[in-house]
Design a protein around this motif. Structure first.
Motif, PDB file in Angstrom:
ATOM      1  N   GLU A   1       0.817  -1.216   0.000  1.00 17.44           N
ATOM      2  CA  GLU A   1       0.000   0.000   0.000  1.00 17.44           C
ATOM      3  C   GLU A   1       0.853   1.269   0.000  1.00 17.44           C
ATOM      4  O   GLU A   1       0.330   2.375   0.183  1.00 17.44           O
ATOM      5  CB  GLU A   1      -0.911   0.004   1.238  1.00 17.44           C
TER       6      GLU A   1
ATOM      7  N   TYR B   1       5.460   3.188  -9.724  1.00  9.52           N
ATOM      8  CA  TYR B   1       4.067   2.746  -9.506  1.00  9.52           C
ATOM      9  C   TYR B   1       3.156   3.970  -9.341  1.00  9.52           C
ATOM     10  O   TYR B   1       2.054   4.012  -9.897  1.00  9.52           O
ATOM     11  CB  TYR B   1       3.982   1.846  -8.271  1.00  9.52           C
TER      12      TYR B   1
ATOM     13  N   LYS C   1      -0.990  -0.173  -8.325  1.00 10.82           N
ATOM     14  CA  LYS C   1      -0.484  -0.799  -7.104  1.00 10.82           C
ATOM     15  C   LYS C   1       0.768  -1.609  -7.405  1.00 10.82           C
ATOM     16  O   LYS C   1       1.037  -1.969  -8.560  1.00 10.82           O
ATOM     17  CB  LYS C   1      -1.557  -1.694  -6.482  1.00 10.82           C
ATOM     18  N   ARG C   2       1.498  -1.901  -6.362  1.00  8.26           N
ATOM     19  CA  ARG C   2       2.770  -2.610  -6.535  1.00  8.26           C
ATOM     20  C   ARG C   2       2.576  -4.032  -7.044  1.00  8.26           C
ATOM     21  O   ARG C   2       3.506  -4.640  -7.565  1.00  8.26           O
ATOM     22  CB  ARG C   2       3.545  -2.624  -5.219  1.00  8.26           C
TER      23      ARG C   2
END
Length: 503
Positions: free
Chosen positions: A353, A396, A402-403
């Protein structure tokens, strides 16, 4: 009885005294020894002196077979049994000695000692009083009187302990029982009483040792096995609980409490084993479902809900379901702030996150509670690199993904942003310069994140396009907009030939 593993220590403690007693018997004692029996006794005595207990025992067996009324053979065999920790067998042989020779004060003293250890005060006192009536030596008389005084004191303390237990003063009762059990080490009832005090005091883990001793000291002690099993179950050790309840059922397969408990533990154990197998296979969603079943199977014992949530937290984290992982891990950590597993899993979820500072804090807390954990050390270093990296250029974030985004998501985001920020879309010179910078960053992000090796380096905290982290090379994207003139994000042209049809 004492286990065979403790025999070596006991031999050292009792052997010198007992060998002295042998010598006191003399070589010419009249007890009807024939030549063969005398030979067996002599061989047994030498082996006993050498500490070869099993071999000595076999010779004393042979001596008794040769002469079943030979009290010396029984006495010496009792000595071996005692050295091996087999007190019940030793008492049987000492009783046979007393039966054959009632004025044998050494045997009575020895039996009295053993009976006192078992908490059989009346029988022990009978032996000590008999010694005093049998014209004992000065040392024997002194010893017998000393043991009688000790027995009276122990009985008084036992009465006090029982009274305190009935008054629910368990702490004081435990204190008294500690002193009594230093002497009466083989008293099963007193051990069970102390175990019950521990349970009442909310310290069931301390009761296990006494209850395990009671299973060995008392034959067919199903009640003790049941209690041990339920304690392990309440403590969350379902495997040991299952093992102990099986011991209960070996003694009585129809034992209602043990059988009912066995079914519950077996079901729970099977579910947990199944869930762990799913985790090993990487089937995290299925494992989550299985652990949710565990919580339904045992809703009354909080430790199983906590452990299930800990594993669900792990599954969410491994499955890259960051928000869900953070929520469940936090529930675990509210109850167990030092839970290293939950801290590591939540830290990984925080990284997904982009909450690097929170991840670093969790890893540091985990490290404080598990200093030598290599995984924690590596995770902390990686989180610190990613925080530093995020303060520079985060590919990102540039693409707004998101990663754990997949390749198709990366390309889709790139196409949208490249079209939006293409400098040809802007007429104002200031806006065009801003678009040029944004466009170069978008192209760089796509280049890094669609290349498995460069993405791996970036995820590890290293920017593959950062000249500072690439020894001997510069940043290939440190170029002017002139390099990109005529580039169309939806064609195959351009200096880097960006394409959108990937094999």
């Amino acid at each position: 009885m004492v286990s065979s593993s403790a025999c070596a220590g006991q031999v050292g403690a009792v052997l010198p005294l007992l060998l002295v007693l042998f010598d006191l018997l003399g070589e010419g004692v009249e007890c009807g020894i024939n030549a063969e029996v005398e030979k067996q006794l002599e061989m047994g005595k030498k082996l006993l002196a050498a500490g070869q207990l099993a071999d000595a025992l076999s010779h004393f067996h042979a001596a008794i077979e040769g002469d079943s009324d030979n009290y010396i053979a029984y006495y010496r065999r009792a000595t071996v049994y005692l050295a091996m920790g087999k007190s019940k067998a030793a008492i049987r042989d000492l009783s046979k000695v007393v039966e054959l020779k009632q004025d044998f004060t050494s045997a009575r003293l020895q039996r009295g000692h053993l009976l006192l250890k078992q908490g059989k005060f009346d029988e022990a006192e009978d032996d000590f009083k008999s010694v005093l009536k049998s014209n004992p030596s000065d040392n024997e008389e002194k010893e017998a009187r000393s043991q009688l005084t000790k027995s009276d004191e122990l009985q008084r303390l036992r009465s006090q302990a029982l009274s305190l237990y009935r008054q629910e003063d368990y702490t004081t009762a435990i204190s008294l029982l500690d002193g009594i059990l230093e002497v009466c080490v083989w008293d099963a009832e007193l051990r069970e009483l102390r175990a019950e005090c521990y349970i009442k005091e909310g310290e069931p883990g301390k009761a296990i040792s006494d209850l395990k001793a009671a299973t060995k000291l008392k034959n067919d002690n199903t009640e003790a096995f049941y209690k041990i099993s339920t304690i392990y179950y309440q403590l969350g050790d379902h495997e040991l609980s299952l093992s102990e309840v099986r011991e209960c059922l070996k003694l009585d397969q129809d034992h209602k409490l043990c059988f009912s408990h066995y079914k519950q533990v077996k079901k729970l154990n099977k579910q947990i084993e199944s869930a762990e197998e799913l985790i090993r296979e990487g089937r995290y969603t299925d494992a989550i479902n299985k652990y949710e079943s565990v919580m339904k199977t045992e809703p009354k014992v909080p430790i199983y809900t906590l452990r299930a949530k800990e594993r669900i937290c792990h599954c969410f984290s491994k499955n890259e379901q960051a928000a869900e992982a953070i929520k469940v891990c936090t529930e675990v950590l509210l109850l167990e702030p030092a839970n290293v597993n939950a801290l590591k899993d939540r830290a990984e979820a925080y990284l997904l996150e982009d909450q690097y500072e929170e991840a670093i804090q969790d890893y540091e807390t985990a490290q404080a509670n598990s200093e030598n954990d290599q995984q924690i050390r590596e995770g902390l270093e990686r989180a610190q690199r990613m925080l530093k990296q995020s303060q520079k250029r985060d590919y990102y974030k540039i693409l707004g993904i998101k990663r754990n985004a997949r390749k198709q998501e990366i390309i889709k985001a790139y196409r949208k942003l490249a079209s939006q920020w293409h400098p040809d879309n802007f007429q104002n010179e200031e806006e065009k310069k801003k678009a040029e910078k944004k466009f170069i960053d978008i192209a760089a992000a796509k280049e890094v994140l669609t290349d498995p090796e460069m993405r791996r380096k970036f995820d590890a905290g290293e920017d593959p396009l950062d000249a500072e982290s690439q020894q001997g090379g510069g940043n290939p994207f440190h170029r002017t907009w002139n390099t990109w003139q005529g580039f169309n994000p939806f064609s195959s042209g351009g200096p880097f030939k960006f394409k959108f049809h990937f094999n």
